[in-house]
Design an enzyme around this catalytic site. Sequence first.
Site, PDB file in Angstrom:
ATOM      1  N   ASP A 138      76.019  53.966 103.456  1.00  0.00           N
ATOM      2  CA  ASP A 138      74.598  53.989 103.136  1.00  0.00           C
ATOM      3  C   ASP A 138      73.833  53.384 104.304  1.00  0.00           C
ATOM      4  O   ASP A 138      74.031  52.218 104.658  1.00  0.00           O
ATOM      5  CB  ASP A 138      74.313  53.198 101.850  1.00  0.00           C
ATOM      6  CG  ASP A 138      72.835  53.202 101.489  1.00  0.00           C
ATOM      7  OD1 ASP A 138      72.344  54.250 101.031  1.00  0.00           O
ATOM      8  OD2 ASP A 138      72.180  52.161 101.693  1.00  0.00           O
ATOM      9  N   GLU A 142      74.941  60.161 104.451  1.00  0.00           N
ATOM     10  CA  GLU A 142      73.782  60.881 103.934  1.00  0.00           C
ATOM     11  C   GLU A 142      73.198  61.821 104.997  1.00  0.00           C
ATOM     12  O   GLU A 142      73.264  61.547 106.201  1.00  0.00           O
ATOM     13  CB  GLU A 142      72.697  59.888 103.511  1.00  0.00           C
ATOM     14  CG  GLU A 142      73.135  58.922 102.435  1.00  0.00           C
ATOM     15  CD  GLU A 142      72.133  57.799 102.244  1.00  0.00           C
ATOM     16  OE1 GLU A 142      71.459  57.766 101.204  1.00  0.00           O
ATOM     17  OE2 GLU A 142      72.044  56.953 103.155  1.00  0.00           O
ATOM     18  N   ASP A 171      72.321  48.934  98.103  1.00  0.00           N
ATOM     19  CA  ASP A 171      72.982  49.685  99.171  1.00  0.00           C
ATOM     20  C   ASP A 171      74.464  49.888  98.882  1.00  0.00           C
ATOM     21  O   ASP A 171      75.015  50.960  99.157  1.00  0.00           O
ATOM     22  CB  ASP A 171      72.803  48.958 100.506  1.00  0.00           C
ATOM     23  CG  ASP A 171      71.343  48.867 100.905  1.00  0.00           C
ATOM     24  OD1 ASP A 171      70.549  49.719 100.461  1.00  0.00           O
ATOM     25  OD2 ASP A 171      70.983  47.939 101.678  1.00  0.00           O
TER      26      ASP A 171
END
Length: 387
Positions: free
Chosen positions: A207, A291, A373
């Site tokens: 993350d 991501e 997170d």
Amino acid sequence: MLLISEYILLGIKTKLDLSINQKVLMSKHAGIRRFTFNWGLATWQELYKSGCKFNYRTLRTFFNKYIKAEYTWIKEKGICQKITEFAFEDLNAAFGRFFKKQANYPSFKKKGKNDSFTLRVRQFAYAGEPVHRNWLTINCGGKPMPFGGRSIKLPTIGWVKLYESLPHGTTSKVTISRIADDWYISFTYNQKKPEGIQSKIDAVGIDLGVKTLATLSSGVIFDNAKYLRSNLKKLARNMRQLARKEYGSSNRNKLKIKLQRMYRRIAFLRKDLLHKITHYICKNHAKIVVEDLNVSGMLSNGNLALSISDCGFYEFKRQLEYKCKKFNSQLIIAPRWFASSKICSTCGHKHENLTLKDRVYECLNCGLKIDRDLNAALNLAKLAYSI
């Protein structure tokens, strides 16, 4: 015999240790490349308006036959003539990126900004002189040649030194560029893939964020050093001083180089941090899930633009892509609209009202309390097993 799949294409960029005369010759090469590019761009625009059919090869042929004869300083002693060919290739590549909507319309080159030139290389030696394995010899041919060590021989310039030793390999093209007042050499080469680590962790989710640069699902946290933000006051002070200097003066040029050195140091520190993080991740994990961030869209937010640009998300992803190939790891890009922060990593419940200020995730279904997170990283890691 080693197979092609056992190799990976890597790039290297290192600083040259040049004398004053050698720096002058480098500037001349970069100036000729800049002049050729600008001439080609201006001619391209004129021919396009007149409706003529052409390509960069016709421009290059016309330039070599007629334009070089008018400008004798292009054929000055000590200048490699092949740099003009790469200028036209760069112009063609710039228009290619523009037509693919990957970049803006090509602009004219400016002196002192992104000065660089490219040369082909081949193995070369004087009659009776052996080529030592620690010598990198650059010439205008196209035959790949071995390199390694701290000595480089440039055509018409001579032997120059490096600040660090080069690995051993072969290459066919090199680019020499200027950053601030120093010159750097860069090229690509094939390297054998390192042996895989048997004790790799199966999967890890990453993350990315502003406060903590990267949070791994394994619990490892990499803080954001914020190199740009920590130097904003110094940069602003030097920029104000630069604005007061007379344009073209010696003091203004000195202060300009000082600013360029500061920006170079910030960029190198950030890239060094990213290299250490991505090296650790790719070397110790078999599957890596990250991501798919819309970095350009995030930069449009004026409140977060400085913090996001200080993180280097694009460079982080770029390094992961080639280092995963190097260490035989698999990189998985999560869908852009995957709500990794809003989904509970334990029960799968989605928290619709979660805001950016909420740093602790509290599940309304199972009562889980976990760092925001880390929860997102755990959800990303689960994607590795579902694909």
